[in-house]
Design an enzyme around this catalytic site. Structure first.
Site, PDB file in Angstrom:
ATOM      1  CB  SER A 114      39.557  13.456 -68.672  1.00  0.00           C
ATOM      2  OG  SER A 114      40.661  12.738 -69.156  1.00  0.00           O
TER       3      SER A 114
ATOM      4  NE  ARG B 133      39.776   1.533 -72.777  1.00  0.00           N
ATOM      5  CZ  ARG B 133      39.199   2.671 -72.408  1.00  0.00           C
ATOM      6  NH1 ARG B 133      39.728   3.820 -72.777  1.00  0.00           N
ATOM      7  NH2 ARG B 133      38.104   2.668 -71.676  1.00  0.00           N
TER       8      ARG B 133
ATOM      9  CG  ASP C  45      44.647  11.910 -62.116  1.00  0.00           C
ATOM     10  OD1 ASP C  45      45.415  11.317 -62.899  1.00  0.00           O
ATOM     11  OD2 ASP C  45      43.678  12.596 -62.492  1.00  0.00           O
TER      12      ASP C  45
ATOM     13  CG  HIS D 294      42.432  10.414 -65.098  1.00  0.00           C
ATOM     14  ND1 HIS D 294      42.392  11.781 -64.897  1.00  0.00           N
ATOM     15  CD2 HIS D 294      41.875  10.202 -66.325  1.00  0.00           C
ATOM     16  CE1 HIS D 294      41.848  12.372 -65.955  1.00  0.00           C
ATOM     17  NE2 HIS D 294      41.529  11.437 -66.832  1.00  0.00           N
ATOM     18  CG  ASP D 295      39.014   5.685 -65.136  1.00  0.00           C
ATOM     19  OD1 ASP D 295      39.042   6.664 -65.912  1.00  0.00           O
ATOM     20  OD2 ASP D 295      38.990   4.498 -65.531  1.00  0.00           O
TER      21      ASP D 295
END
Length: 366
Positions: free
Chosen positions: A146, A215, A312, A345-346
């Site tokens: 990342s 967040r 992603d 992405h995670d």
């Protein structure tokens, strides 16, 4: 986290910053696993995303699980019986390294917005100073995921010949419009919270609403629409779990995001978030030669593994392909692994078996 696990490295003072200004008395927090061999040739440096600390996994000083617990350790994918692993908390963070929340020695008060403009090149140079300070002339492998992957590319382009091999995970050679737009909204949410107060907040007047929205925006982009459908569909909360106010939380996905935000907002300093977010937007390998291709051409590593995820949306697979092609054109032996993980992405944090298998295979050939 146990204070004993966290080590500190004093950066050269003054530590000059790319966009001007300098830090006095700055330091980096880091942790290590395994043993450095006699030749100092078995070191792996991990550069993290925006919010993690240096505590990537349990170690002798701190047995609590780290953010990449199942990835590294004795006999794990990154085998610390073989490798000496260093994980650094990025410059500008609030997890032990010097950042906007740190005390400015000139004033005796937190830097806040007096902290110099921060770039990922600054974070890379700080990490490079740490590695040299540990007596390591050349890393066996530099691993970045990342934001840490962008910092790793900065490390490689600014410190040629200092790394044998590179593992690039879900990152970018330059910030793209979608990622910039999301981060811009996150920063705006924080800055528009009255409690942010131009960076001068405290525990009683804290920009909790702004951090919460920031967040939530992040979490939405860290995962894929496919996963949200699979996990939550359109399931509603039970009536006694809903907020008794107009337009309140009604769906499970809303409740999930709210809970995720609650756990984060007080664990990360808002000004540090703003600085690191903007540093990510500024990063562009095209500054080194006029194009991303030319920037990548200046990176000299012998081998590279580039891993991306098809779902992603923040760091799309096309950017992983661009990194792989550029490193290969520069002379590296490159392997590109495109995973179909639904976690977006995670995925590198949760789909450990598939990411780990690719990483272990790559390291096993060294």
């Amino acid at each position: 986290m146990s204070a004993d696990a966290r080590r500190y490295f004093d950066l050269p003072s003054p530590f000059a910053m790319k966009r001007g200004g300098a830090l006095t008395g700055a330091r980096l927090a880091y942790e290590t696993w395994g043993r450095l061999d006699a030749d100092r040739a078995n070191a792996i440096l991990i550069l993290t995303g925006l919010s993690p600390s240096a505590h990537a996994a349990a170690n002798d000083e701190d047995p609590s699980p780290g953010w990449w617990e199942d990835m590294l350790g004795p006999g794990k994918y990154i085998d610390t019986d073989r490798w000496f692993v260093i994980c650094v908390n990025t410059l500008g963070s609030c997890k032990g390294s010097t950042g906007p929340a740190s005390i400015d020695p000139a004033s005796g008060s937190p830097y806040r917005l007096d902290f110099p403009a921060l770039t990922l090149e600054d974070a890379a140079s700080a990490a490079f100073a740490l590695v040299r300070g540990l007596g390591i002339d050349r890393l066996a492998c530099l691993l970045g995921n990342s934001m840490g992957g962008m910092t790793a590319l900065a490390y490689l382009v600014r410190h040629p010949g200092s790394v044998h091999s590179h593992i690039s995970i879900s990152t970018a050679p330059q910030a793209q419009p979608f990622a910039i737009a999301i981060r811009s909204l996150q920063r705006e949410a924080i800055r528009l919270d009255p409690n942010w107060n131009e960076g001068s907040y405290d525990e009683e007047r804290y920009p909790e609403a702004g951090m919460s929205i920031a967040r939530k925006l992040g979490v939405i982009t860290y995962r894929s629409a496919m996963e949200w459908v699979g996990r939550f569909a359109r399931i509603r909360l039970e009536s006694d779990q809903r907020e008794d106010e107009p337009f309140g939380v009604e769906f499970q996905i809303e409740s999930y995001l709210a809970g995720h935000a609650r756990r984060f907002v007080r664990s990360f300093d808002p000004n540090c978030y703003l600085y690191l977010s903007r540093a990510s937007d500024w990063f562009d390998l095209a500054e080194y030669g006029g194009s991303v291709r030319e920037g990548l051409a200046r990176i000299a590593v012998e081998r590279a593994l580039v891993i991306g995820v098809e779902t992603d949306i923040l760091f799309p697979l096309t950017q992983q392909q661009e990194i792989a092609d550029g490193l290969q054109a520069a002379g590296a032996e490159v392997e590109l692994v495109a995973l179909d993980s639904p976690q977006g992405h995670d995925a590198f944090l949760v789909d450990i078996p598939r990411f780990g298998a690719a990483i272990a295979a790559f390291l096993g050939r060294m």
